[in-house]
Design an enzyme around this catalytic site. Structure first.
Site, PDB file in Angstrom:
ATOM      1  N   SER A 165       0.794  -1.230   0.000  1.00 35.35           N
ATOM      2  CA  SER A 165       0.000   0.000   0.000  1.00 35.35           C
ATOM      3  C   SER A 165       0.824   1.277   0.000  1.00 35.35           C
ATOM      4  O   SER A 165       0.340   2.304  -0.465  1.00 35.35           O
ATOM      5  CB  SER A 165      -0.966  -0.006   1.183  1.00 35.35           C
ATOM      6  OG  SER A 165      -0.312  -0.340   2.380  1.00 35.35           O
ATOM      7  N   HIS A 168      -5.602  -3.236  -2.863  1.00 38.93           N
ATOM      8  CA  HIS A 168      -5.278  -2.283  -3.932  1.00 38.93           C
ATOM      9  C   HIS A 168      -5.323  -2.920  -5.316  1.00 38.93           C
ATOM     10  O   HIS A 168      -4.963  -2.284  -6.300  1.00 38.93           O
ATOM     11  CB  HIS A 168      -3.907  -1.651  -3.681  1.00 38.93           C
ATOM     12  CG  HIS A 168      -3.841  -0.949  -2.368  1.00 38.93           C
ATOM     13  ND1 HIS A 168      -4.246   0.350  -2.189  1.00 38.93           N
ATOM     14  CD2 HIS A 168      -3.465  -1.393  -1.144  1.00 38.93           C
ATOM     15  CE1 HIS A 168      -4.106   0.685  -0.925  1.00 38.93           C
ATOM     16  NE2 HIS A 168      -3.631  -0.348  -0.257  1.00 38.93           N
ATOM     17  N   LYS A 189     -11.976   1.068  -1.873  1.00 43.22           N
ATOM     18  CA  LYS A 189     -10.894   1.642  -2.691  1.00 43.22           C
ATOM     19  C   LYS A 189     -11.373   1.710  -4.145  1.00 43.22           C
ATOM     20  O   LYS A 189     -12.210   2.535  -4.463  1.00 43.22           O
ATOM     21  CB  LYS A 189      -9.618   0.853  -2.457  1.00 43.22           C
ATOM     22  CG  LYS A 189      -9.101   1.179  -1.036  1.00 43.22           C
ATOM     23  CD  LYS A 189      -7.974   0.365  -0.532  1.00 43.22           C
ATOM     24  CE  LYS A 189      -7.604   0.888   0.867  1.00 43.22           C
ATOM     25  NZ  LYS A 189      -6.881  -0.063   1.668  1.00 43.22           N
TER      26      LYS A 189
HETATM   27  C1  LIG Z   1      -6.940  -0.192   3.135  1.00 44.03           C
HETATM   28  C2  LIG Z   1      -6.347  -1.506   3.413  1.00 44.03           C
HETATM   29  C3  LIG Z   1      -6.973  -2.416   4.267  1.00 44.03           C
HETATM   30  C4  LIG Z   1      -8.160  -2.037   5.105  1.00 44.03           C
HETATM   31  O1  LIG Z   1      -9.312  -1.921   4.368  1.00 44.03           O
HETATM   32  P1  LIG Z   1     -10.478  -0.999   4.914  1.00 44.03           P
HETATM   33  O2  LIG Z   1     -11.678  -1.424   4.177  1.00 44.03           O
HETATM   34  O3  LIG Z   1     -10.061   0.409   4.631  1.00 44.03           O
HETATM   35  O4  LIG Z   1     -10.590  -1.234   6.402  1.00 44.03           O
HETATM   36  C5  LIG Z   1      -6.447  -3.677   4.383  1.00 44.03           C
HETATM   37  N1  LIG Z   1      -5.328  -4.028   3.714  1.00 44.03           N
HETATM   38  C6  LIG Z   1      -4.684  -3.173   2.909  1.00 44.03           C
HETATM   39  C7  LIG Z   1      -3.461  -3.611   2.195  1.00 44.03           C
HETATM   40  C8  LIG Z   1      -5.169  -1.881   2.744  1.00 44.03           C
HETATM   41  O5  LIG Z   1      -4.514  -1.018   1.973  1.00 44.03           O
END
Ligand SMILES: *Cc1c(COP(=O)(O)O)cnc(C)c1O
Length: 396
Positions: free
Chosen positions: A190, A218, A249
């Site tokens: 990320s 992602h 996302k």
């Molecule tokens: C954003 C993210 C999460 C968490 O997801 P949310 O729905 O925002 O709680 C988990 N793993 C990774 C790699 C992320 O980037």
């Protein structure tokens, strides 16, 4: 206040001072408009490079309409946890949609919808791993995976980032026939935007009888044919894969899902505490995600992914021309490593003066000395938006 409660207060005050002194104070910006490339933030018009809205779907008319339709049909709240009355037709439909869309890596896929990715990761790790389990975790894994592993009380070994020779050696050295082994990784990291060597990870999992948990936060919606995700992108299949995708996302809404063999998912429903002991998210959200998945899978989704790919290439070329260090990323996450916290903050502030919102990422989110600007691209951006960023970076 008693002396002990005063002591905690003083500790917090001192701790906050310390955070300031080290350039680590986090400040929130407040958005006054929908998340998109051009938005109003703290009352000012800016171009945003901060969101994870990679396909530009957060403000999509059709998805907004689906959210409104869902609210009108199912009301505002779910009314309870999934096991006690809160599981709606919208949640059930979405789970079927997601299993069909991203479950091609396993013979009998089933999907389970969660309110957040953070909870999905805690659920998978605490339900599948316990004291006797051996967990092998990439050193740059997301905080939610790290917390899940900690909460599971499994014995954990951290392998150097994406180092498959090191992981092979660790697995080899812990050849305990009876212990369950779990390898855990982000697919797209990320804060770096690089990708895990998934084919090799599946090979190692098979070789040592381990399970592989992949967090495609992602990748879902962006990678693979129709945006089906990182496993589809690499055309991988294995009954020992557990897939986590997030829906806040690229999908532009909220929530997450676990997709795996139906027995694994049934186990999560019975045992995963972050699934069981929380209120189901509003059915309207699930209804909106189903609309989003249809768009992701459509020609419109393909067009958005193609536009994003071209923005990524433009950005890579642009960052190579700066005096800082770009990370070799082919994804929508395009970091520029500056190093020191204060310099990173100063550059982010200078970009802000140009009306550009590029967040400064500092420890503990990234290792000390690698503070960076995290430029996050979206299909909602235009080449002209990138030209403005390019110009600003060149006048610093
Ligand atoms: C954003 C993210 C999460 C968490 O997801 P949310 O729905 O925002 O709680 C988990 N793993 C990774 C790699 C992320 O980037």
């Amino acid at each position: 206040m008693s002396t002990t409660s005063n002591a905690l207060y003083e500790t917090l005050k001192q701790g906050l001072k310390d955070i300031d002194a080290r350039g680590l104070r986090r400040r929130r910006k407040t958005t006054d408009s929908a998340c998109s490339a051009h938005m109003t933030v703290d009352g000012r018009a800016i171009i945003g490079f901060a969101s994870n809205d990679y396909l530009g779907l957060a403000a999509h008319e059709g998805i907004r309409a689906a959210m409104a339709e869902g609210a009108s049909k199912y009301g505002a709240g779910s009314g309870g946890s999934h096991l006690l009355g809160g599981h709606s037709r919208a949640h059930a439909q979405l789970e079927d949609d997601l299993a069909a869309f991203s479950g091609g890596f396993v013979d009998n896929p089933r999907a389970l919808y969660f309110s957040t990715g953070y909870m999905a990761n805690l659920a998978v790790l605490t339900a599948l791993a316990g004291r006797g389990t051996l967990v092998f975790s990439d050193s740059l894994n997301h905080a939610s995976l790290i917390d899940g592993v900690r909460l599971s009380r499994a014995q954990t070994q951290i392998y150097p980032h994406a180092d498959m020779a090191a992981l092979d050696a660790m697995l080899d050295a812990s050849r305990d026939e009876n212990a369950t082994k779990l390898i855990v990784t982000d697919t797209v990291f990320s804060m770096d935007g690089d990708t895990a060597p998934l084919a090799r990870l599946v090979e190692l999992a098979e070789k040592y009888g381990a399970w592989l948990v992949v967090d495609d936060a992602h990748g879902f919606g962006v990678l693979g044919p129709q945006g089906r995700g990182a496993l589809a992108d690499a055309a991988l299949r294995s009954p020992h894969l557990v897939y986590v995708g997030t829906l806040g996302k690229a999908a532009g809404v909220s929530g997450a899902f676990v997709c795996a063999d139906k027995t694994v998912v049934e186990w999560l429903i019975q045992r995963a505490r972050p699934y069981i002991f929380t209120t189901a998210s509003p059915p309207a959200v699930a209804h909106a995600v189903s609309a989003s998945v249809r768009i992701i899978a459509s020609d419109e989704g393909d067009a958005r992914r193609a536009h994003l790919a071209s923005l990524i290439e433009t950005t890579r070329a642009m960052l190579r021309r700066t005096r800082w260090m770009p990370v070799d990323s082919h994804t929508a996450v395009q970091p520029l490593v500056i190093g020191a916290n204060d310099e990173t903050l100063a550059i982010a502030a200078a970009l802000d003066e140009h009306g550009l919102w590029v967040p400064a990422i500092r420890p503990p989110t990234v290792p000390a000395g690698t503070s960076r600007l995290r430029i996050s691209l979206s299909a909602a951006h235009s080449e002209d938006d990138l030209a403005k960023l390019d110009h600003a970076l060149n006048t610093l």
